[in-house]
Design a protein around this motif. Structure first.
Motif, PDB file in Angstrom:
ATOM      1  N   ARG A   1       0.812  -1.218   0.000  1.00 37.21           N
ATOM      2  CA  ARG A   1       0.000   0.000   0.000  1.00 37.21           C
ATOM      3  C   ARG A   1       0.843   1.264   0.000  1.00 37.21           C
ATOM      4  O   ARG A   1       0.322   2.364  -0.231  1.00 37.21           O
ATOM      5  N   THR A   2       2.148   1.151   0.265  1.00 38.88           N
ATOM      6  CA  THR A   2       3.018   2.331   0.272  1.00 38.88           C
ATOM      7  C   THR A   2       3.717   2.553  -1.067  1.00 38.88           C
ATOM      8  O   THR A   2       4.428   3.543  -1.226  1.00 38.88           O
ATOM      9  N   LEU A   3       3.533   1.648  -2.012  1.00 37.51           N
ATOM     10  CA  LEU A   3       4.188   1.781  -3.312  1.00 37.51           C
ATOM     11  C   LEU A   3       3.610   2.967  -4.092  1.00 37.51           C
ATOM     12  O   LEU A   3       2.472   3.381  -3.858  1.00 37.51           O
ATOM     13  N   PRO A   4       4.374   3.514  -5.035  1.00 41.97           N
ATOM     14  CA  PRO A   4       3.871   4.636  -5.850  1.00 41.97           C
ATOM     15  C   PRO A   4       2.557   4.321  -6.565  1.00 41.97           C
ATOM     16  O   PRO A   4       1.702   5.183  -6.712  1.00 41.97           O
ATOM     17  N   HIS A   5       2.420   3.077  -7.024  1.00 37.26           N
ATOM     18  CA  HIS A   5       1.178   2.630  -7.656  1.00 37.26           C
ATOM     19  C   HIS A   5       0.676   1.410  -6.886  1.00 37.26           C
ATOM     20  O   HIS A   5       0.820   0.262  -7.347  1.00 37.26           O
ATOM     21  N   PRO A   6       0.076   1.622  -5.729  1.00 38.71           N
ATOM     22  CA  PRO A   6      -0.310   0.498  -4.866  1.00 38.71           C
ATOM     23  C   PRO A   6      -1.451  -0.332  -5.436  1.00 38.71           C
ATOM     24  O   PRO A   6      -2.459   0.215  -5.883  1.00 38.71           O
TER      25      PRO A   6
END
Length: 215
Positions: free
Chosen positions: A70-75
């Motif tokens: 959920r913290t990724l740039p494109h979660p």
């Protein structure tokens, strides 16, 4: 086309889910991971729309992996898929940002429906998990309900209507039809609601609405 990733340390389970999802013309399984760390690597390298994530895995469990995804740039949207129907898994998965929680013995059609619903921004809970979750919140103390009502006070009357329908599990299209609005307008309202309530997804907003007695 929904780009899906399957995360499970059991190769046979992964194979079964690949066959299931691959048989749906609207889903493309673009990645498979055997643990949470591998899932983070693949989600970073590929654009994933929905990830089906097991809970118990080596190196990094599914709850931790969900929070990291959920913290990724494109979660990606995350559906926690597990054999174990335990309260702590449900609560921890939702707290980590999961958009759905299903048991592996769920009907195949239910799993496919969950992938499609979550991909459009809706949420999906296994009926047993949903019932226990609702019971848990109903038994919560009054300060929790009061705090939830206070947070909802900043919403407009129209946003209250949208949130009430969202909490009942309605999709954006359903809400648009019920309230006589365009779907794009509903999406804008939902975005504003999530921001105002400081939650990350529709499921958390729905739980807050239930805490406040809106449903």
């Amino acid at each position: 086309m929904i780009r899906a990733m399957i995360v499970d340390d059991d190769a046979l389970v992964r194979l079964g889910l690949v066959d299931l999802l691959g048989g749906d013309d609207g889903i493309d399984v673009v990645a498979q991971a055997s643990d949470g760390l591998h899932a983070i690597e693949l989600a970073t390298a590929h654009r994933i729309d929905v990830a089906l994530v097991d809970v118990r895995m080596p190196r990094m469990d599914g709850i931790t992996a969900t929070a990291r995804l959920r913290t990724l740039p494109h979660p990606p949207k995350v559906i926690t898929l597990t054999t174990f129907d335990l309260d702590e898994y449900v609560y921890n998965a939702l707290a980590a940002g999961a958009d759905g929680f299903l048991l592996k013995d769920a009907d195949p059609a239910e799993i496919l429906r969950a992938v499609h619903l979550v991909a459009t921004g809706s949420a999906m809970l296994h009926p047993t998990a949903a019932r226990r979750l609702i019971d848990h919140y109903h038994q919560a103390n009054q300060p929790l309900a009061a705090a939830a009502r206070t947070r909802l006070e900043q919403l407009t009357p129209r946003e209250h209507q949208v949130l009430a329908l969202l909490a009942r599990g309605c999709t954006n299209a359903d809400i648009a039809t019920d309230l006589g609005m365009r779907e794009s307008t509903v999406k804008a309202h939902v975005s504003r609601i999530l921001t105002a309530l400081e939650v990350t997804n529709r499921l958390q907003a729905a739980l807050l609405a239930r805490d406040a007695g809106l449903t």
